[in-house]
Design a protein around this motif. Sequence first.
Motif, PDB file in Angstrom:
ATOM      1  N   ALA A 310       0.831  -1.204   0.000  1.00  0.00           N
ATOM      2  CA  ALA A 310       0.000   0.000   0.000  1.00  0.00           C
ATOM      3  C   ALA A 310       0.867   1.255   0.000  1.00  0.00           C
ATOM      4  O   ALA A 310       0.497   2.286  -0.586  1.00  0.00           O
ATOM      5  CB  ALA A 310      -0.933  -0.002   1.205  1.00  0.00           C
ATOM      6  N   GLY A 311       2.022   1.191   0.652  1.00  0.00           N
ATOM      7  CA  GLY A 311       2.921   2.332   0.679  1.00  0.00           C
ATOM      8  C   GLY A 311       3.396   2.726  -0.710  1.00  0.00           C
ATOM      9  O   GLY A 311       3.692   3.901  -0.970  1.00  0.00           O
ATOM     10  N   GLY A 341      -6.341   2.124   6.927  1.00  0.00           N
ATOM     11  CA  GLY A 341      -6.614   2.720   5.630  1.00  0.00           C
ATOM     12  C   GLY A 341      -5.991   2.003   4.449  1.00  0.00           C
ATOM     13  O   GLY A 341      -6.002   2.520   3.331  1.00  0.00           O
ATOM     14  N   LEU A 342      -5.462   0.810   4.680  1.00  0.00           N
ATOM     15  CA  LEU A 342      -4.804   0.090   3.599  1.00  0.00           C
ATOM     16  C   LEU A 342      -5.814  -0.439   2.583  1.00  0.00           C
ATOM     17  O   LEU A 342      -5.548  -0.420   1.372  1.00  0.00           O
ATOM     18  CB  LEU A 342      -3.977  -1.077   4.159  1.00  0.00           C
ATOM     19  CG  LEU A 342      -2.946  -0.748   5.252  1.00  0.00           C
ATOM     20  CD1 LEU A 342      -2.165  -1.996   5.621  1.00  0.00           C
ATOM     21  CD2 LEU A 342      -2.008   0.356   4.787  1.00  0.00           C
ATOM     22  N   PRO A 399       5.978  -8.491  -1.876  1.00  0.00           N
ATOM     23  CA  PRO A 399       4.895  -7.508  -1.980  1.00  0.00           C
ATOM     24  C   PRO A 399       5.354  -6.172  -2.575  1.00  0.00           C
ATOM     25  O   PRO A 399       4.587  -5.524  -3.289  1.00  0.00           O
ATOM     26  CB  PRO A 399       4.441  -7.348  -0.530  1.00  0.00           C
ATOM     27  CG  PRO A 399       4.753  -8.657   0.105  1.00  0.00           C
ATOM     28  CD  PRO A 399       6.057  -9.073  -0.518  1.00  0.00           C
ATOM     29  N   ALA A 400       6.575  -5.759  -2.284  1.00  0.00           N
ATOM     30  CA  ALA A 400       7.071  -4.494  -2.828  1.00  0.00           C
ATOM     31  C   ALA A 400       7.206  -4.571  -4.347  1.00  0.00           C
ATOM     32  O   ALA A 400       6.786  -3.667  -5.075  1.00  0.00           O
ATOM     33  CB  ALA A 400       8.414  -4.138  -2.192  1.00  0.00           C
ATOM     34  N   THR A 401       7.782  -5.662  -4.838  1.00  0.00           N
ATOM     35  CA  THR A 401       7.922  -5.843  -6.278  1.00  0.00           C
ATOM     36  C   THR A 401       6.565  -5.964  -6.944  1.00  0.00           C
ATOM     37  O   THR A 401       6.326  -5.411  -8.026  1.00  0.00           O
ATOM     38  CB  THR A 401       8.781  -7.084  -6.587  1.00  0.00           C
ATOM     39  OG1 THR A 401      10.077  -6.909  -5.991  1.00  0.00           O
ATOM     40  CG2 THR A 401       8.931  -7.305  -8.077  1.00  0.00           C
ATOM     41  N   ALA A 402       5.641  -6.678  -6.291  1.00  0.00           N
ATOM     42  CA  ALA A 402       4.291  -6.848  -6.842  1.00  0.00           C
ATOM     43  C   ALA A 402       3.586  -5.506  -6.970  1.00  0.00           C
ATOM     44  O   ALA A 402       2.960  -5.203  -8.000  1.00  0.00           O
ATOM     45  CB  ALA A 402       3.482  -7.788  -5.954  1.00  0.00           C
TER      46      ALA A 402
END
Length: 418
Positions: A310-311, A341-342, A399-402
């Motif tokens: 989400a970030g 809030g994600l 998750p960051a790469t996704a």
Amino acid sequence: MSTISQKILASHAGLREVAPGEIVKAGIDFAFMPDLTAALAFYAMRDMGIDKVWDPEKVSILLDHIAPATNITNASLQKECREIARDNGLSHFYDINAGVCHQVIPERGHVYPGMVLVGADSHTCTHGAFGAFATGIGSTDMGAAIGTGKLWFKVPETIRVNVEGPLMSRVMSKDVILRTAKVLGADGATYCALEFTGSTIDELSVGARMTICNMAIELGAKTGIVAPDEKTDRFLEGRVRNPYKPVYSDLDAVYRNIVEIDGAELEPQVACPHSVDNVRPVTEVAGKAVNQVFIGSCTNGRLEDLEAAAGIMRGKNIHPDTRVIVTPASYEVYHAANIRGLIKAFMDAGAVVCNPSCSVCFGGNHGILAAGEVSLSTSNRNFRGRQGSKESLVYLCSPATAAASALTGVITDPRETR
């Protein structure tokens, strides 16, 4: 000269010590089954002439793989699971609203250091992140386990994976285990315990350690395990009711071999089709068009995973040619993500947010791929046909790469996304 795994198995077998290759009969502290395998285990138990589980407080059924049911066959299976739980007086039955078994089990306080935990799902090794000997078993073995409270084990050799150095920004624990898969190979740890050590592991959260242990089975391992510490205790505080005694490897413990990984030099990794050890740095596969991005599963559906994704996605829009499915791993995760809030951030970006379940990971009830489609997934397996058509392609990543790739529509280095 013993490892954590040897010590745990020895204590549960009533022995002073055990050696790799030795066959022992060890007591079980907790056993659980997901919806797809629960009934089979109880059939096996009854075939052994046992009518009831050995301890209804230590046996659990969770409905997670196809939740809610998608057809009459699945609905009938889940109905049978509910009836089995009721007839056996199981204290810990988790219906379709709970989430993925490997996230729910520790959240509900069923995992603690030094225990022996078995699950009728291969990714039960996830729980080694708490300093437990946790392993997946088949339905026949599970029938014996839930009927007698004991099971035969061959004591595994242990491979130590030592990871040193601080991870770069947007390099995650998923990148650590994918790199480990590259080094060892998909069968490089067959029936071994993978013990993860080093300053990198020490700095990781419990959730990140769960990600690493979760994929030990993808290297053929019997279990993955991390020594417990104060982070473990903080996670378990208020969850585990019974006292526990942490177990640690001896300083002179004997390992089959030691694998060294430089965490400080590690960059984002991607496992390419159709094998988990077909791993390449993200920079070598960047630009590959992606039809679907999946963020979730027992590997990467925890709160910190959703926060990382989400970030990157907050305030932006996913690429028009790419669909995104986000599935929190449990109700607890979903609830916390909603408060922070994600969920709104994902929905505002154009993603579909599903109820806690196994979801896209194994092609059960969400996000089935058509022939020729490409999935970029935070889950643990990319076998041919894993998420739908046998002509589809599944890449694995963090998750960051996704999240970064969801915005561009192609596999993207998350370090380049602002």
